[in-house]
Design a protein around this motif. Structure first.
Motif, mmCIF file in Angstrom:
data_model
loop_
_atom_site.group_PDB
_atom_site.id
_atom_site.type_symbol
_atom_site.label_atom_id
_atom_site.label_comp_id
_atom_site.label_asym_id
_atom_site.label_seq_id
_atom_site.Cartn_x
_atom_site.Cartn_y
_atom_site.Cartn_z
ATOM 1 N N GLU A 121 21.129 29.221 27.426
ATOM 2 C CA GLU A 121 20.111 30.194 27.775
ATOM 3 C C GLU A 121 20.802 31.421 28.360
ATOM 4 O OE1 GLU A 121 17.302 28.444 30.386
ATOM 5 O OE2 GLU A 121 16.563 26.987 28.922
ATOM 6 N N GLY A 122 20.686 32.515 27.681
ATOM 7 C CA GLY A 122 21.363 33.740 28.098
ATOM 8 C C GLY A 122 22.050 34.397 26.916
ATOM 9 N N ASP A 123 22.117 35.703 26.943
ATOM 10 C CA ASP A 123 22.629 36.462 25.805
ATOM 11 C C ASP A 123 24.132 36.702 25.838
ATOM 12 O OD1 ASP A 123 20.056 36.736 24.791
ATOM 13 O OD2 ASP A 123 19.678 38.589 25.908
ATOM 14 N N HIS A 124 24.810 36.314 26.912
ATOM 15 C CA HIS A 124 26.191 36.735 27.097
ATOM 16 C C HIS A 124 27.218 35.637 26.885
ATOM 17 C CE1 HIS A 124 24.188 39.969 29.745
ATOM 18 N NE2 HIS A 124 24.355 40.424 28.511
ATOM 19 N N TYR A 125 26.780 34.474 26.434
ATOM 20 C CA TYR A 125 27.724 33.412 26.115
ATOM 21 C C TYR A 125 28.330 33.650 24.726
ATOM 22 C CZ TYR A 125 25.918 30.821 30.112
ATOM 23 O OH TYR A 125 25.564 30.430 31.376
ATOM 24 N N ARG A 126 29.569 33.221 24.570
ATOM 25 C CA ARG A 126 30.236 33.402 23.285
ATOM 26 C C ARG A 126 29.635 32.501 22.208
ATOM 27 N NH1 ARG A 126 32.882 35.518 27.803
ATOM 28 N NH2 ARG A 126 34.523 36.958 27.121
ATOM 29 N N THR A 127 29.677 32.990 20.990
ATOM 30 C CA THR A 127 29.409 32.199 19.798
ATOM 31 C C THR A 127 30.692 32.156 18.987
ATOM 32 O OG1 THR A 127 28.751 34.092 18.451
ATOM 33 C CG2 THR A 127 27.021 33.030 19.770
#
Length: 334
Positions: free
Chosen positions: A68-74
């Motif tokens: 949950e959150g937009d700033h984690y790496r993919t």
């Protein structure tokens, strides 16, 4: 003289004597007419970036499953960070940046959904096992472009395959990918783990902080600049023993505190079980495979084809297919 020929002439003048030159590439499995404006390595960059497998990386796990959150790496952002680190190293050593960029952008195309948990699941199921670097090579040689592959140059394919495992790429550009991948994932995984509250800055061992630095920026800068300084003679890539030992100690710290942490990895058992059940399902019902994969059943065999299909899935698509196969849908009047 074409634009491509001018670029190749510039490469001859400015690159180090031991750098790879696009004009001297060992070539492609299927010979093609050269492009008038791009070198062969530049064409490989474009082919990878425009591939379906590359686009799918944005929805594949790096470390944390669907955080949950937009700033984690993919897997996509990891790949881009590897590419930038690799190009910085290549530029400083006067090596071929285009070759380095192509191999770094393609190195994880074969990664499974759910990160290394997915890789472990398929390794137990696929004939001959499953290794994501070998699958990345399989993607560019066979699976992309409706079974035709991307027909990349030999040097790019070797950089992709050899970014992990026992083999070493023949070019220094290809060898950079192994270093850039490790520098990137160790440090951005620390950043994500801190964001998730799994570890804190104070948890990092003091000796590692002393050698590499206490911040994300400092650690990457130390590792990259040390590698550049120690590799400047063109006799191979290396770090000073102290820095190399600190990086390995940091990697071991991450395995102990993050990669095997039940809090960070608590859902991975479910992810592995889901992929195993999907594998069994498609082996039993191959007609449920997508059409393009059904076409390869005769040439690749059932289990290998199912493995290719599942490995190419994004996290969200794998969950969707699991639900389609095993979760009853609500009945409604049509």
């Amino acid at each position: 003289m074409t634009v491509r020929e001018r670029i190749e002439e510039t490469e001859e003048r400015i690159l180090a004597p031991y750098a790879a030159r696009a004009a001297l590439s060992a070539g492609r499995a299927r010979p093609e007419e050269p492009c008038s404006v791009r070198t062969d390595y530049q064409r490989d960059v474009d082919r990878i970036v425009h591939s379906k497998a590359f686009r799918r990386l944005k929805h594949k796990t790096q470390v944390f499953l669907q955080p949950e959150g937009d700033h984690y790496r993919t897997r996509m952002t990891h790949t881009l960070e590897v590419s930038r680190i690799a190009r910085t190293i290549a530029r400083a050593l006067r090596l071929n940046e285009d070759l380095t960029e192509a191999a770094s952008l393609g190195h994880d195309l074969g990664h499974t959904p759910f990160g290394h948990a997915g890789e472990q699941a398929l390794d137990e199921l696929c004939p001959g096992g499953f290794r994501h670097n070998e699958q990345s090579l399989r993607v560019v040689e066979l699976l992309e472009n409706n079974g035709q592959g991307l027909n990349l140059t030999y040097e790019v394919r070797r950089g992709i395959l050899c970014h992990t495992g026992d083999e070493t790429a023949e070019t220094l550009e290809g060898q950079i990918i192994r270093y850039a991948d490790r520098i990137a994932y160790i440090n951005h995984d620390i950043d994500d783990a801190m964001r998730a509250g799994i570890i804190t800055k104070e948890d990092l061992p003091g000796e590692i902080v002393r050698v590499l630095g206490g911040s994300h920026r400092e650690r990457i800068n130390t590792l990259v600049t040390d590698l550049i300084r120690q590799s400047a003679e063109g006799t191979g890539l290396r770090m000073t023993p102290e820095v190399a030992a600190a990086m390995e100690a940091l990697r071991e710290f991450m395995f102990e505190r993050v990669y095997r942490n039940p809090r960070a990895k608590g859902e991975e058992a479910k992810a592995k079980d889901a992929l195993k059940r999907l594998f069994d399902y498609y082996v039993r019902y191959p007609e449920k495979l997508s059409e393009d994969y059904r076409l390869s059943l005769e040439t690749e065999g059932l289990e290998r084809t199912v493995c290719d299909y599942i490995a190419g899935m994004t996290d969200t698509y794998a969950v969707q297919k699991f639900n389609d196969a095993f979760v009853p849908a609500w009945w409604h009047v049509k």
